[in-house]
Design an enzyme around this catalytic site. Structure first.
Site, PDB file in Angstrom:
ATOM      1  N   ASP A  34     -19.829  16.528 -34.231  1.00 17.95           N
ATOM      2  CA  ASP A  34     -20.155  17.952 -34.342  1.00 17.95           C
ATOM      3  C   ASP A  34     -21.471  18.133 -35.093  1.00 17.95           C
ATOM      4  O   ASP A  34     -22.282  18.987 -34.758  1.00 17.95           O
ATOM      5  CB  ASP A  34     -19.048  18.694 -35.093  1.00 17.95           C
ATOM      6  CG  ASP A  34     -17.762  18.739 -34.276  1.00 17.95           C
ATOM      7  OD1 ASP A  34     -17.748  18.134 -33.179  1.00 17.95           O
ATOM      8  OD2 ASP A  34     -16.798  19.359 -34.740  1.00 17.95           O
ATOM      9  N   ASP A  38     -24.817  19.986 -33.970  1.00 20.01           N
ATOM     10  CA  ASP A  38     -25.429  21.067 -34.749  1.00 20.01           C
ATOM     11  C   ASP A  38     -26.924  20.838 -34.947  1.00 20.01           C
ATOM     12  O   ASP A  38     -27.713  21.777 -34.935  1.00 20.01           O
ATOM     13  CB  ASP A  38     -24.738  21.201 -36.109  1.00 20.01           C
ATOM     14  CG  ASP A  38     -23.312  21.718 -35.948  1.00 20.01           C
ATOM     15  OD1 ASP A  38     -22.992  22.225 -34.845  1.00 20.01           O
ATOM     16  OD2 ASP A  38     -22.524  21.598 -36.909  1.00 20.01           O
ATOM     17  N   SER A  83      -3.767  37.973  -3.966  1.00 22.07           N
ATOM     18  CA  SER A  83      -2.641  37.564  -4.816  1.00 22.07           C
ATOM     19  C   SER A  83      -1.760  36.627  -3.998  1.00 22.07           C
ATOM     20  O   SER A  83      -2.096  36.286  -2.873  1.00 22.07           O
ATOM     21  CB  SER A  83      -1.893  38.779  -5.340  1.00 22.07           C
ATOM     22  OG  SER A  83      -1.316  39.446  -4.257  1.00 22.07           O
ATOM     23  N   GLU A 115      -0.473  22.974  -8.045  1.00 25.03           N
ATOM     24  CA  GLU A 115      -1.173  23.257  -9.310  1.00 25.03           C
ATOM     25  C   GLU A 115      -0.287  24.107 -10.211  1.00 25.03           C
ATOM     26  O   GLU A 115       0.389  25.002  -9.723  1.00 25.03           O
ATOM     27  CB  GLU A 115      -2.449  24.083  -9.042  1.00 25.03           C
ATOM     28  CG  GLU A 115      -3.353  23.498  -8.010  1.00 25.03           C
ATOM     29  CD  GLU A 115      -4.404  24.508  -7.513  1.00 25.03           C
ATOM     30  OE1 GLU A 115      -4.568  25.573  -8.120  1.00 25.03           O
ATOM     31  OE2 GLU A 115      -5.038  24.194  -6.497  1.00 25.03           O
ATOM     32  N   LYS A 117       0.680  27.154 -12.308  1.00 24.49           N
ATOM     33  CA  LYS A 117       0.216  28.543 -12.259  1.00 24.49           C
ATOM     34  C   LYS A 117       0.041  29.029 -13.697  1.00 24.49           C
ATOM     35  O   LYS A 117       1.005  29.319 -14.392  1.00 24.49           O
ATOM     36  CB  LYS A 117       1.230  29.404 -11.510  1.00 24.49           C
ATOM     37  CG  LYS A 117       0.767  30.819 -11.255  1.00 24.49           C
ATOM     38  CD  LYS A 117       1.710  31.509 -10.271  1.00 24.49           C
ATOM     39  CE  LYS A 117       1.283  32.936  -9.969  1.00 24.49           C
ATOM     40  NZ  LYS A 117       1.296  33.814 -11.122  1.00 24.49           N
ATOM     41  N   ASP A 119      -0.685  31.151 -16.922  1.00 25.38           N
ATOM     42  CA  ASP A 119      -0.433  32.538 -17.281  1.00 25.38           C
ATOM     43  C   ASP A 119      -1.602  33.049 -18.118  1.00 25.38           C
ATOM     44  O   ASP A 119      -1.599  32.946 -19.342  1.00 25.38           O
ATOM     45  CB  ASP A 119       0.872  32.609 -18.085  1.00 25.38           C
ATOM     46  CG  ASP A 119       1.620  33.870 -17.766  1.00 25.38           C
ATOM     47  OD1 ASP A 119       1.092  34.691 -16.981  1.00 25.38           O
ATOM     48  OD2 ASP A 119       2.723  34.047 -18.305  1.00 25.38           O
ATOM     49  N   TYR A 227      -9.646  27.210 -10.090  1.00 29.19           N
ATOM     50  CA  TYR A 227      -8.734  26.736  -9.054  1.00 29.19           C
ATOM     51  C   TYR A 227      -9.170  27.063  -7.634  1.00 29.19           C
ATOM     52  O   TYR A 227      -8.438  26.744  -6.694  1.00 29.19           O
ATOM     53  CB  TYR A 227      -7.310  27.228  -9.289  1.00 29.19           C
ATOM     54  CG  TYR A 227      -7.176  28.706  -9.553  1.00 29.19           C
ATOM     55  CD1 TYR A 227      -7.461  29.633  -8.569  1.00 29.19           C
ATOM     56  CD2 TYR A 227      -6.743  29.165 -10.794  1.00 29.19           C
ATOM     57  CE1 TYR A 227      -7.339  30.979  -8.810  1.00 29.19           C
ATOM     58  CE2 TYR A 227      -6.613  30.514 -11.047  1.00 29.19           C
ATOM     59  CZ  TYR A 227      -6.918  31.422 -10.052  1.00 29.19           C
ATOM     60  OH  TYR A 227      -6.791  32.759 -10.288  1.00 29.19           O
ATOM     61  N   LYS A 316       7.962  30.502  -8.634  1.00 25.07           N
ATOM     62  CA  LYS A 316       8.055  31.048  -9.999  1.00 25.07           C
ATOM     63  C   LYS A 316       9.152  30.360 -10.812  1.00 25.07           C
ATOM     64  O   LYS A 316      10.267  30.177 -10.338  1.00 25.07           O
ATOM     65  CB  LYS A 316       8.359  32.550  -9.930  1.00 25.07           C
ATOM     66  CG  LYS A 316       7.286  33.357  -9.240  1.00 25.07           C
ATOM     67  CD  LYS A 316       6.174  33.741 -10.179  1.00 25.07           C
ATOM     68  CE  LYS A 316       6.568  34.969 -10.979  1.00 25.07           C
ATOM     69  NZ  LYS A 316       5.452  35.398 -11.833  1.00 25.07           N
ATOM     70  N   CYS A 420      25.339  43.364 -51.062  1.00 26.46           N
ATOM     71  CA  CYS A 420      25.471  42.148 -50.267  1.00 26.46           C
ATOM     72  C   CYS A 420      26.679  42.274 -49.336  1.00 26.46           C
ATOM     73  O   CYS A 420      27.774  42.599 -49.796  1.00 26.46           O
ATOM     74  CB  CYS A 420      25.654  40.950 -51.201  1.00 26.46           C
ATOM     75  SG  CYS A 420      26.124  39.453 -50.313  1.00 26.46           S
ATOM     76  N   CYS A 423      29.496  39.715 -50.725  1.00 27.35           N
ATOM     77  CA  CYS A 423      30.193  39.809 -52.010  1.00 27.35           C
ATOM     78  C   CYS A 423      30.039  41.156 -52.700  1.00 27.35           C
ATOM     79  O   CYS A 423      30.647  41.400 -53.736  1.00 27.35           O
ATOM     80  CB  CYS A 423      29.717  38.701 -52.950  1.00 27.35           C
ATOM     81  SG  CYS A 423      28.005  38.894 -53.460  1.00 27.35           S
ATOM     82  N   CYS A 438      20.583  38.301 -52.275  1.00 27.65           N
ATOM     83  CA  CYS A 438      21.772  38.546 -53.078  1.00 27.65           C
ATOM     84  C   CYS A 438      21.677  37.592 -54.257  1.00 27.65           C
ATOM     85  O   CYS A 438      21.569  36.377 -54.072  1.00 27.65           O
ATOM     86  CB  CYS A 438      23.028  38.250 -52.264  1.00 27.65           C
ATOM     87  SG  CYS A 438      24.487  38.029 -53.312  1.00 27.65           S
ATOM     88  N   CYS A 444      28.907  34.174 -54.477  1.00 33.52           N
ATOM     89  CA  CYS A 444      28.923  34.917 -53.214  1.00 33.52           C
ATOM     90  C   CYS A 444      29.524  34.010 -52.133  1.00 33.52           C
ATOM     91  O   CYS A 444      29.025  32.911 -51.893  1.00 33.52           O
ATOM     92  CB  CYS A 444      27.499  35.318 -52.866  1.00 33.52           C
ATOM     93  SG  CYS A 444      27.292  35.927 -51.190  1.00 33.52           S
TER      94      CYS A 444
HETATM   95  S1  IVH Z   1      -4.593  30.750  -6.312  1.00 36.45           S
HETATM   96  C1  IVH Z   1      -5.225  33.068  -2.726  1.00 36.45           C
HETATM   97  N1  IVH Z   1      -4.070  29.036  -8.211  1.00 36.45           N
HETATM   98  O1  IVH Z   1      -1.778  33.704 -10.132  1.00 36.45           O
HETATM   99  C2  IVH Z   1      -5.254  32.310  -3.965  1.00 36.45           C
HETATM  100  N2  IVH Z   1      -3.751  31.357  -8.632  1.00 36.45           N
HETATM  101  O2  IVH Z   1      -1.087  36.041  -7.674  1.00 36.45           O
HETATM  102  C3  IVH Z   1      -4.977  33.135  -5.111  1.00 36.45           C
HETATM  103  N3  IVH Z   1      -3.007  31.854 -10.911  1.00 36.45           N
HETATM  104  O3  IVH Z   1      -3.475  36.304 -10.846  1.00 36.45           O
HETATM  105  C4  IVH Z   1      -4.899  32.457  -6.380  1.00 36.45           C
HETATM  106  N4  IVH Z   1      -2.967  29.777 -11.632  1.00 36.45           N
HETATM  107  O4  IVH Z   1      -4.977  34.274 -11.268  1.00 36.45           O
HETATM  108  C5  IVH Z   1      -4.088  30.321  -7.857  1.00 36.45           C
HETATM  109  N5  IVH Z   1      -3.679  27.433  -9.833  1.00 36.45           N
HETATM  110  C6  IVH Z   1      -3.702  28.702  -9.469  1.00 36.45           C
HETATM  111  C7  IVH Z   1      -3.350  29.744 -10.334  1.00 36.45           C
HETATM  112  C8  IVH Z   1      -3.381  31.065  -9.889  1.00 36.45           C
HETATM  113  C9  IVH Z   1      -2.765  31.053 -11.944  1.00 36.45           C
HETATM  114  C10 IVH Z   1      -2.867  33.323 -10.914  1.00 36.45           C
HETATM  115  C11 IVH Z   1      -4.007  34.045 -10.306  1.00 36.45           C
HETATM  116  C12 IVH Z   1      -3.430  35.341  -9.841  1.00 36.45           C
HETATM  117  C13 IVH Z   1      -2.002  34.988  -9.597  1.00 36.45           C
HETATM  118  C14 IVH Z   1      -1.726  34.923  -8.114  1.00 36.45           C
END
Ligand code: IVH
Length: 686
Positions: A34, A38, A83, A115, A117, A119, A227, A316, A420, A423, A438, A444
């Protein structure tokens, strides 16, 4: 006129900084320290200060945003951000594949990428001629909010792509997220500063990106996994999704290394199971797996439904958050008298299990959450973490739930009881403390029960078979009131307890008998002194060698023990100042509890009566081992240097303890000398 040399120097620095930035943030494989980074950075800043005309938008110096926005502009995506269709079972996944194969008129298994997914927040990065020129949230899929200033502060996102094969224009999609460690750190800091906590890592990421002042974003622990590519100019012609990912990686973007290319749906379900098993161990939160048909040609053929493509699906996992209702709050009394509110909830399935109660820790937490009975609450159970109420849902803000506060109604308020629940003694809540207690101690019943459970537990006296229910019965039947009462129990008394036969009673009495042979450390831990955990008990035992010495120790002596600060020392002294506690310890000794005399273990004790201190980094022998070896030879090993210290062992980079020892004229040896000495002594013992 700026000389050619300056140009070259500047270019070299920027290239180097980009490279090291990528090695550190994207590849997790830094090549320089680091401090060295720097130095390079400082050089760049210096040249840019001298020649402001050479500063470019995408110079590595331009990450930490100083920009303040009034609002986010709208950014249209070149290609829509889609989506995903979702499923939650293998059969749905198989149906999805069947539909795809039928659509393609094909029978042969497809190749997929799997992959995690993530969050977080979906983001699209737009690079023109390899430079980041725009960044936007998903928005409605067609256009989102421009968040470039904030995105630029994220070190894992390259401002300039590496390599000379970058397309003229490209939209790169991915998820910006807050790693769990960063989220926890942020929240524990916020908690100690009395600030608002983040509900979960996803909200943490979203909130951080929504800041109008990018300096705030810069201070948040954010990173990104990419992705996919959205629009890209025709000068790039990848064939498969896998190629896309590999190329993104080569350009310096982060791509999740858990991503796998597999053939057939069975391999996908395997992947789904494997990642689920490791879900809690990942450094980030995921809510499922995304499965994509790998061939871009097949993706093209399958096409897109209204909002989601036919070529991808999200599997999911069980949600780690759920909403439920707060039915009531019970107050429980813990071993040390702490009054803990426990929320009783409408049962709800969360994080893979059904939850019907959650600890609220202390009354301060109820106030922080502004909770009222009957509230809808957001419950979170991530990883193996115990369920936690993270938020009251609905509008409680104008209705602060503190007694006497305008707007709070008597029926739904949650108040600390005056007495309490076990007791009836008046509860004490110090003005500056969140924890109510207490003060009745072993008088107690609940504290007594918890203390005896702790005393008998595995890491304490380890009385095999002395489960929670038996302790409860023994107390109910008034057979046991203090620790020593356990050792006066007879088979016939135990045998008459509910669901206890003669045989199990005999076993229990035998286990009680067997527990008499213990160690001083276990015994100290078993006493249940506030904040004296196993590790501290080990240190205390090693330092004092017997229980009377511990009892008689004053503050000055106690704080010399490793891990013992003034608060723990005060707890220890308070414990032993209690006459009846000491009386019970004496009764335990009379009942035959014994431990090998630590001091007597080694006959030859050349360091008998000496106080040693270890400081700095030991490179040859682990510190714990060195400590034990010195103790074997009779030394007490203390954590602080004082005029009482006989010898200081100074390892590498020893600091203030070394200077103190020098100023006090105490004998100082290094690790090698200590090892020499220990070696000679062990040869003598042998
Ligand atoms: S693919 C058509 N790959 O999941 C492809 N989405 O509804 C669309 N997400 O909000 C997305 N990890 O941001 C893809 N490895 C991944 C993902 C991913 C998270 C999220 C994406 C979107 C939701 C899909």
């Amino acid at each position: 006129m700026v000389s050619k040399k300056v140009f070259e120097e500047l270019d070299k620095l920027r290239v180097a900084l980009r490279k090291h930035n990528r090695l550190y943030h994207v590849l997790d494989d830094p090549e320089i320290s680091d401090a060295e980074y720097d130095v390079l950075f400082a050089k760049l800043l210096e040249i840019e200060r001298q020649y402001p005309e050479l500063v470019t938008e995408n110079s590595p110096s331009h990450r930490v945003g100083a920009e303040r926005l009034d609002a986010f502009e709208t950014v249209e995506h070149r290609s829509p951000m889609l989506s995903l269709d979702k499923c939650t079972s293998t059969s749905e996944l198989i149906d999805w594949e069947t539909r795809a194969l039928k659509y393609l008129g094909q029978q042969q298994a497809l190749v997929y990428t799997c992959e995690p997914k993530i969050d977080g927040v979906a983001v699209s990065l737009f690079y023109a001629k390899g430079e980041l020129v725009s960044a936007a949230t998903r928005g409605d899929g067609r256009a989102g909010e421009g968040i470039l200033a904030n995105v630029r502060t994220i070190a894992a996102i390259p401002l300039v792509l590496s390599g000379d094969n970058t397309p003229r224009e490209i939209e790169i999609r991915g998820e910006i997220y807050m790693p769990i460690a960063g989220f926890n750190k942020f929240n524990s800091q916020a908690q100690s500063q009395g600030k608002k906590l983040l509900v979960n890592p996803r909200n943490g990421a979203a909130g951080s990106l929504r800041q109008l002042d990018s300096r705030i974003t810069a201070a948040r622990p954010l990173t990104m996994y990419c992705y996919s590519a959205g629009y890209y100019s025709a000068d790039w012609q990848p064939k498969s999704h896998w190629d896309v990912l590999m190329q993104l990686k080569a350009w310096g973007l982060r791509v999740n290394q858990e991503t796998q290319r597999v053939t057939g749906i069975d391999a996908c379900t395997n992947y789904i199971d494997k990642i689920l098993a490791r879900r809690d161990a990942l450094a980030y939160e995921i809510d499922g797996i995304v499965i994509k048909s790998d061939s871009l040609e097949i993706q093209q053929k399958l096409g897109v439904l209204t909002r989601s493509p036919r070529w991808a699906i999200a599997y999911k996992y069980p949600s780690q958050e759920a909403t439920t209702e707060l039915l009531s709050v019970d107050f429980q009394v813990g071993r040390t008298g702490a009054i803990t509110p426990v929320a009783r909830l409408e049962p709800v399935f969360v994080g893979g299990v059904t939850v019907s109660s959650a600890s609220l820790h202390n009354i301060g937490e109820i106030r922080r959450l502004n909770l009222r009975l009957g509230d809808k609450v957001l419950l979170r159970r991530a990883g193996d973490v115990i369920p936690k109420i993270v938020k009251a849902l609905g509008d409680n803000d104008s209705n602060v739930n503190i007694e006497g506060f305008e707007g709070s109604s008597a029926e739904n308020m949650i108040n600390l009881p005056d007495l309490c629940p076990s007791c009836g003694t008046s509860i004490v809540l110090a003005a500056d403390e969140a924890i109510a207690r207490c003060p009745a101690g072993l008088q107690c019943p609940d504290q007594r029960r918890e203390s005896i459970r702790h005393f008998a537990s595995r890491l304490a006296m380890d009385i095999d078979g002395m489960g929670d229910r038996i302790v409860e019965l023994l107390i109910e039947q008034e057979l046991v009131e203090t620790f020593s009462d356990l050792y006066a129990l007879e088979v016939s008394q135990v045998a008459q307890l509910e669901r206890m036969g003669e045989k199990s009673a005999e076993n229990l009495i035998q286990a009680i008998e067997a527990s008499k042979s213990t160690t001083l450390a276990r015994f100290i831990y078993a006493l249940g002194i506030r904040e004296v955990g196993e590790a501290t008990a080990v240190n205390l035992a090693a330092y004092f060698g017997d229980i009377s010495a511990l009892k008689n120790a004053d503050l000055e002596q106690l704080v010399r023990v490793e891990d013992v600060g003034e608060i723990v020392a005060a707890n220890i002294m308070e414990y032993f100042s209690n006459q009846s506690a000491w009386l019970d310890i004496e009764r335990l000794r009379q009942a035959g509890i014994y431990w090998p005399d630590i001091q007597a273990k080694t006959a030859h004790q050349p360091l008998q009566g000496q106080i040693w201190v270890l400081t700095g980094k030991l490179t040859e022998m682990p510190r714990a081992k060195a400590k034990a070896a010195l103790q074997q030879l009779g030394a007490k090993v203390a954590s602080a240097v004082s005029s009482q210290t006989d010898c200081l062992v100074a390892g590498e980079k020893a600091g203030s303890k070394l200077s103190k020892a020098q100023s006090l004229g105490i004998k100082i040896i290094d690790e090698a000398e200590m090892l020499n000495f220990l070696g000679r002594e062990s040869a003598r013992q042998a």
